[in-house]
Scaffold this motif. Structure first.
Motif: not given
Length: 332
Positions: A203-211
Motif C-alpha cells: 500500500p502507498a501512503s502518499l501520492p506522488a502527484s496531484l491529479p
C-alpha cells in the motif's frame, strides 16, 4: 398423597410389562415420512436462501455497482497499479458500492411501498428491509480495511466518496444539493488513482502527484450526469412520495435536455485541456460521447434505462481517453 414416595400400583407406571404399551392416541413414527418431511423442509430452506440471495442481488443496484467497479478498476490498471493493485481496488470499490446500493434500498423501503414499486426486492417480499440493512453495514465494514490497504491517502479518498454516497441516501437525496455527493464521489476517482502511481509498491501512503485539475472537474461532471440519468426514470414517482432533489425540481423534460451537457463538457475537458494539441483519438472519443448523449436523449422517452446506459457508455469512452492521453490522470 400427592408428592409421596409410594410406589404406583399400575404395572405400566412401575416399568412392568405394561410399560411397553403405547400411550393412547400416539402413533408409531414412520421413518419414511420423517425423511420426506426433512427433505421438504430442506427444500423450503434452500428456496428461502435462494430467494434472499436474489433479493440482495437486486437490491444492491447491480448495474451501477458493476459499472462503477469496472470503470475504476480499469482506470487503476491503466495507471499502472498492476494486477494486485487492480484486484484490491476492485474489491474495495465493490464493497463500497454494495453498501451504498443496499443502504439506498433499505432507506427507501417505506417510500417504495407507498409508491407501489413492486419491482423493488423488498416490496416484492424477496428480502426484508432488516436483512438489507444488516448486509449494508457489513459491506461498509469490509470496505474500510480493503480501502486502507490501497494506501492511506487512496483509502481515505475512497472512504470519503462512500461516505458522501451514504449522506446522499440518508439526507441529501431530497434536497437541491442532491448532485453534490455524485460530484464529490466521481471527482474523487482521479485523486484515488494518483495516490497509487506507477512504480509505487502497495500500500502507498502518499501520492506522488496531484491529479490534473481538468481530470477532477471532468469526473465531477460525469458524476452530475450519472445523477441525472439514474434519477430520470423515477422522477414522477419520487415527486409523488415527497422526494425533491435537484432532478425532481427540474422535471423529466428539463433533465432529458440537460443530461447531455455535462457528458459533453467532461469529454471536451479531457480532449482540449491537456497540454499540446488534441490527437485524432481525442476527437474520435468526443464524437463517441456525443453519439451516446444523442442516443440517450432520443431514446429516453421510450426506453427508461437509455439515459443511464448512455452515461455509462460515455464514461467508458472517457476511461479509454484517459488511457490514450498521457498526463490526464496525473500532472506528470
Amino acid at each position: 398423597m400427592t408428592g409421596s414416595g409410594e410406589l404406583p400400583d399400575d404395572p405400566a407406571a412401575a416399568g412392568g410389562a405394561g410399560a411397553a404399551v403405547p400411550v393412547r392416541g400416539a402413533r408409531r413414527a414412520n421413518p419414511a415420512s420423517a425423511d420426506i418431511a426433512g427433505e421438504a423442509g430442506g427444500r423450503r430452506r434452500a428456496a428461502g436462501t435462494a430467494r434472499t440471495a436474489a433479493g440482495l442481488a437486486r437490491a444492491c443496484h447491480p448495474g451501477p455497482t458493476a459499472a462503477v467497479t469496472t470503470l475504476v478498476a480499469a482506470l487503476v490498471a491503466v495507471a499502472g497499479w498492476g494486477p494486485a493493485g487492480t484486484a484490491l481496488t476492485a474489491l474495495a470499490v465493490l464493497t463500497g458500492q454494495l453498501s451504498v446500493g443496499w443502504c439506498n434500498d433499505a432507506v427507501d423501503a417505506a417510500r417504495d411501498a407507498a409508491a407501489g414499486r413492486t419491482a423493488k426486492p423488498i416490496i416484492a417480499g424477496l428480502v426484508s428491509a432488516r436483512t438489507v440493512r444488516v448486509v449494508a453495514f457489513a459491506a461498509l465494514a469490509a470496505c474500510v480495511p480493503l480501502s486502507l490497504a490501497c494506501g492511506v491517502v487512496a483509502g481515505a479518498t475512497h472512504l470519503s466518496a462512500v461516505a458522501a454516497a451514504w449522506v446522499y441516501n440518508l439526507w441529501l437525496k431530497g434536497t437541491a444539493a442532491s448532485w453534490a455527493p455524485y460530484a464529490a464521489g466521481f471527482g474523487a476517482v482521479p485523486v484515488f488513482v494518483t495516490a497509487g502511481p506507477p512504480g509505487r509498491a502497495l500500500p502507498a501512503s502518499l501520492p506522488a502527484s496531484l491529479p490534473a485539475w481538468w481530470a477532477v472537474l471532468a469526473a465531477a461532471l460525469l458524476g452530475c450526469a450519472a445523477h441525472l440519468a439514474n434519477v430520470l426514470p423515477d422522477i414522477e414517482t419520487d415527486v409523488a412520495t415527497g422526494v425533491r432533489g435537484w432532478p425532481q425540481r427540474l422535471g423529466p423534460a428539463r433533465v432529458r435536455v440537460l443530461l447531455p451537457l455535462p457528458l459533453l463538457a467532461a469529454s471536451a475537458l479531457l480532449v482540449v485541456a491537456p497540454p499540446g494539441p488534441a490527437g485524432p483519438a481525442g476527437w474520435l472519443a468526443l464524437a463517441g460521447v456525443a453519439a451516446c448523449a444523442a442516443a440517450g436523449l432520443l431514446l429516453g422517452r421510450r426506453v427508461p434505462v437509455a439515459p443511464f446506459a448512455a452515461a455509462i457508455g460515455a464514461a467508458g469512452i472517457d476511461v479509454l481517453l484517459l488511457a490514450a492521453t498521457p498526463g490526464v490522470v496525473t500532472a506528470r
